[in-house]
Design a protein around this motif. Structure first.
Motif: not given
Length: 68
Positions: A47-63
């Motif tokens: 679950v921790w790895m999944g949350q890290c993957f989702v956090r990384i794959s989301r576009p940043k607000k500046s993007d």
């Protein structure tokens, strides 16, 4: 707070899925306490790895594209 609740809920759910799979696939007796702790640990890491993957794959607000 919201992330903690989601983490706990997903970890508990995944642990139960692991338990049901072990109970169904492994021969009797049911899984021991030590095996359940192992399942819980594995579920938390997944679950921790999944949350890290989702956090990384989301576009940043500046993007994000600017709506005008």
């Amino acid at each position: 707070m919201k992330k903690t609740v989601i983490f706990l809920a997903c970890s508990i759910g995944l642990t139960l899925v692991f338990y049901l799979l072990a109970d169904y696939l492994l021969p009797p007796p049911p899984p021991s306490t030590e095996m359940m702790l192992l399942f819980g640990g594995i579920a938390m890491v997944l679950v921790w790895m999944g949350q890290c993957f989702v956090r990384i794959s989301r576009p940043k607000k500046s993007d994000a594209p600017v709506m005008r």
